[in-house]
Design an enzyme around this catalytic site. Structure first.
Site, PDB file in Angstrom:
ATOM      1  NE  ARG A 237      36.470  42.103  45.268  1.00  0.00           N
ATOM      2  CZ  ARG A 237      36.594  40.830  45.674  1.00  0.00           C
ATOM      3  NH1 ARG A 237      37.337  40.529  46.719  1.00  0.00           N
ATOM      4  NH2 ARG A 237      35.990  39.859  45.017  1.00  0.00           N
ATOM      5  CD  GLU A 266      43.674  42.967  44.814  1.00  0.00           C
ATOM      6  OE1 GLU A 266      43.363  41.900  44.241  1.00  0.00           O
ATOM      7  OE2 GLU A 266      43.168  43.332  45.873  1.00  0.00           O
ATOM      8  CG  HIS A 285      42.757  39.054  46.417  1.00  0.00           C
ATOM      9  ND1 HIS A 285      42.092  40.035  45.727  1.00  0.00           N
ATOM     10  CD2 HIS A 285      41.785  38.259  46.927  1.00  0.00           C
ATOM     11  CE1 HIS A 285      40.782  39.842  45.800  1.00  0.00           C
ATOM     12  NE2 HIS A 285      40.576  38.755  46.543  1.00  0.00           N
TER      13      HIS A 285
HETATM   14  N1  LIG Z   1      40.108  38.694  50.233  1.00  0.00           N
HETATM   15  C1  LIG Z   1      39.484  37.711  49.618  1.00  0.00           C
HETATM   16  O1  LIG Z   1      40.099  36.815  49.048  1.00  0.00           O
HETATM   17  C2  LIG Z   1      38.000  37.664  49.630  1.00  0.00           C
HETATM   18  C3  LIG Z   1      37.255  38.804  49.686  1.00  0.00           C
HETATM   19  N2  LIG Z   1      35.876  38.734  49.711  1.00  0.00           N
HETATM   20  C4  LIG Z   1      35.102  39.963  49.772  1.00  0.00           C
HETATM   21  O2  LIG Z   1      34.251  39.908  50.904  1.00  0.00           O
HETATM   22  C5  LIG Z   1      32.976  40.383  50.541  1.00  0.00           C
HETATM   23  C6  LIG Z   1      31.940  39.900  51.518  1.00  0.00           C
HETATM   24  O3  LIG Z   1      31.694  38.511  51.357  1.00  0.00           O
HETATM   25  P1  LIG Z   1      30.473  37.819  52.152  1.00  0.00           P
HETATM   26  O4  LIG Z   1      30.631  38.010  53.618  1.00  0.00           O
HETATM   27  O5  LIG Z   1      30.360  36.450  51.623  1.00  0.00           O
HETATM   28  O6  LIG Z   1      29.251  38.724  51.624  1.00  0.00           O
HETATM   29  P2  LIG Z   1      27.850  38.989  52.291  1.00  0.00           P
HETATM   30  O7  LIG Z   1      26.978  39.520  51.208  1.00  0.00           O
HETATM   31  O8  LIG Z   1      27.382  37.800  53.059  1.00  0.00           O
HETATM   32  O9  LIG Z   1      28.145  40.160  53.355  1.00  0.00           O
HETATM   33  C7  LIG Z   1      28.344  41.489  53.008  1.00  0.00           C
HETATM   34  C8  LIG Z   1      28.035  42.356  54.216  1.00  0.00           C
HETATM   35  O10 LIG Z   1      28.393  43.703  53.906  1.00  0.00           O
HETATM   36  C9  LIG Z   1      27.326  44.561  54.311  1.00  0.00           C
HETATM   37  N3  LIG Z   1      27.313  45.777  53.512  1.00  0.00           N
HETATM   38  C10 LIG Z   1      27.169  45.905  52.174  1.00  0.00           C
HETATM   39  N4  LIG Z   1      27.167  47.197  51.840  1.00  0.00           N
HETATM   40  C11 LIG Z   1      27.340  47.898  52.977  1.00  0.00           C
HETATM   41  C12 LIG Z   1      27.425  49.270  53.297  1.00  0.00           C
HETATM   42  N5  LIG Z   1      27.330  50.193  52.339  1.00  0.00           N
HETATM   43  N6  LIG Z   1      27.594  49.628  54.587  1.00  0.00           N
HETATM   44  C13 LIG Z   1      27.678  48.707  55.565  1.00  0.00           C
HETATM   45  N7  LIG Z   1      27.600  47.378  55.320  1.00  0.00           N
HETATM   46  C14 LIG Z   1      27.425  46.995  54.059  1.00  0.00           C
HETATM   47  C15 LIG Z   1      26.074  43.739  54.138  1.00  0.00           C
HETATM   48  O11 LIG Z   1      25.025  44.268  54.922  1.00  0.00           O
HETATM   49  C16 LIG Z   1      26.569  42.377  54.614  1.00  0.00           C
HETATM   50  O12 LIG Z   1      26.468  42.331  56.011  1.00  0.00           O
HETATM   51  C17 LIG Z   1      32.815  39.931  49.100  1.00  0.00           C
HETATM   52  O13 LIG Z   1      31.864  40.695  48.404  1.00  0.00           O
HETATM   53  C18 LIG Z   1      34.224  40.126  48.540  1.00  0.00           C
HETATM   54  O14 LIG Z   1      34.363  41.430  48.038  1.00  0.00           O
HETATM   55  C19 LIG Z   1      35.244  37.535  49.698  1.00  0.00           C
HETATM   56  C20 LIG Z   1      35.953  36.372  49.612  1.00  0.00           C
HETATM   57  C21 LIG Z   1      37.383  36.339  49.544  1.00  0.00           C
HETATM   58  O1  LIG Z   2      35.703  35.269  46.179  1.00  0.00           O
HETATM   59  C1  LIG Z   2      36.140  36.441  46.188  1.00  0.00           C
HETATM   60  O2  LIG Z   2      35.385  37.420  46.126  1.00  0.00           O
HETATM   61  C2  LIG Z   2      37.578  36.672  46.253  1.00  0.00           C
HETATM   62  O3  LIG Z   2      38.015  37.775  46.442  1.00  0.00           O
HETATM   63  C3  LIG Z   2      38.530  35.557  46.097  1.00  0.00           C
HETATM   64  O4  LIG Z   2      38.131  34.408  46.694  1.00  0.00           O
END
Ligand SMILES: NC(=O)C1=CN([C@@H]2O[C@H](COP(=O)(O)OP(=O)(O)OC[C@H]3O[C@@H](n4cnc5c(N)ncnc54)[C@H](O)[C@@H]3O)[C@@H](O)[C@H]2O)C=CC1
Ligand SMILES: O=C(O)C(=O)CO
EC number: 1.1.1.79
Length: 326
Positions: A237, A266, A285
């Site tokens: 993010r 964004e 994004h």
């Molecule tokens: N650019 C895009 O289109 C997308 C962006 N995302 C972003 O990616 C993020 C992660 O997705 P997932 O891997 O599925 O989530 P997840 O919940 O499986 O992984 C999140 C990781 O971040 C770590 N984490 C959380 N807070 C932390 C902190 N303060 N310090 C260190 N590590 C910390 C957790 O321990 C975990 O390892 C989503 O929440 C979303 O914001 C997700 C999908 C698409």
């Molecule tokens: O799923 C999310 O969190 C995104 O940022 C877009 O896929």
């Protein structure tokens, strides 16, 4: 009588038809206060909410007293006030599994594009500048066997580590809220505190969720720990990085380049200083934006909402405690 839902995203026709088997669908464009006001009765009586990207906070929940479940077409849910939802016994559903591999592909794309200066050199070819054998001013830097540092070793972090380790022979460092034994055994990943990761990695890749703790976690002080040759990638993010501090680090050569899929604001304003820097690759994004993955996310979000409205929440629920109380 069927319950009604507010749909604030355009979905493929077959998925809207699937919703209509079970619920009345009121389609709106967004969740802005103007839209809510113009459709006040529909919002007041809706049991469900389905879409992506809008802000769902206490004010919206006050306008939706009958709401029982919200379903987002995303894995991230930083735009939802989860405490307010939970207090009002509203379930929040998301799509944590469909997009993992696609987002890891996007991260790898950013790594390769920044390291090999793909956009810059392709632009030069289009401008007719490739008139003789290329010299060092066209060169990039290697990706293979360089050290990757993954901040946020969750689902997507793991899929990125798999690509980096098996595909590119990269040593993997990681930082997360807990040690990840599977990452350590499968990829030989080494857990580091944030400062160590920043100072050792050649590619610093953030795939963190946005929370109070992660807001501006990559600030000027942290960016200063990176090697001048290092490249910063962010597909988590935007507000995880202090953007003015990043612009300064890129302009002054404190870091080599940045590949960004997410931004503090964004869509990224056209006058953002990031866009004038040749060492920035900025994407709109698109982390999960393939036809296949976006369809699968939408289909899952539809089933998530229908299941939640029927009290079936075995998976994909952010606040399962609500279901237990029901
Ligand atoms: N650019 C895009 O289109 C997308 C962006 N995302 C972003 O990616 C993020 C992660 O997705 P997932 O891997 O599925 O989530 P997840 O919940 O499986 O992984 C999140 C990781 O971040 C770590 N984490 C959380 N807070 C932390 C902190 N303060 N310090 C260190 N590590 C910390 C957790 O321990 C975990 O390892 C989503 O929440 C979303 O914001 C997700 C999908 C698409
Ligand atoms: O799923 C999310 O969190 C995104 O940022 C877009 O896929």
């Amino acid at each position: 009588m069927k319950p009604s839902i507010i749909l604030y995203k355009t979905l493929p026709e077959n998925l809207v038809a699937r919703l209509k088997e079970k619920v009345d669908v009121i389609q709106v464009n967004n969740l802005s206060p103007e839209t809510v006001q113009a459709n006040a009765d529909a919002f007041a009586s809706a049991a469900g909410l389905l879409g992506a990207g809008g802000k769902v906070d206490g004010a919206l929940l006050t306008a939706m007293p009958a709401l029982r479940a919200a379903s987002t077409v995303s894995v991230g849910y930083d735009n939802f006030d989860v405490d307010a939802l939970t207090q009002r016994n509203v379930l929040l559903m998301h799509t944590p599994t469909e997009l993992t591999e696609t987002v890891a592909d996007t991260l790898m794309t950013l790594i390769l594009a920044t390291a090999r200066r793909v956009l810059e050199v392709a632009e030069r070819v289009k401008k007719g500048e490739w008139t003789s054998s290329i010299g060092p001013d066209w060169y990039g830097v290697d990706v293979h066997h360089k050290t990757i540092g993954i901040i946020g070793m969750g689902r997507i972090g793991m899929a990125l580590a798999q690509r980096a380790h098996f595909g590119f022979g990269m040593p993997v460092l990681y930082n997360a809220r807990r040690h990840h034994t599977e990452a350590e055994s499968r990829f030989g990943a080494r857990y580091c505190d944030l400062d160590t990761l920043l100072s050792e990695a050649d590619f610093v890749c953030s795939i963190l969720p946005l929370t109070d703790e992660t807001y501006h976690v990559l600030n000027a002080e942290k960016l200063a720990l990176m090697k001048p040759s290092a490249i910063l990638i962010n597909a988590g993010r935007g507000p995880v990085i202090d953007e003015p501090a990043l612009v300064d680090a890129l302009k002054s050569g404190k870091i080599h380049a940045a590949g960004l899929d997410v931004f503090e604001q964004e869509p990224l304003p056209v006058d953002s200083p990031l866009l004038s820097l040749p060492n920035v690759v900025a994407l709109p994004h698109i982390g999960s934006a393939t036809h296949e993955t976006r369809y699968n996310m939408a289909a899952t979000a539809v089933e998530n909402l229908l299941n939640a409205l029927e009290g079936k929440v075995e998976k994909n629920c952010v606040n399962p405690a609500v279901a237990k109380q029901a």
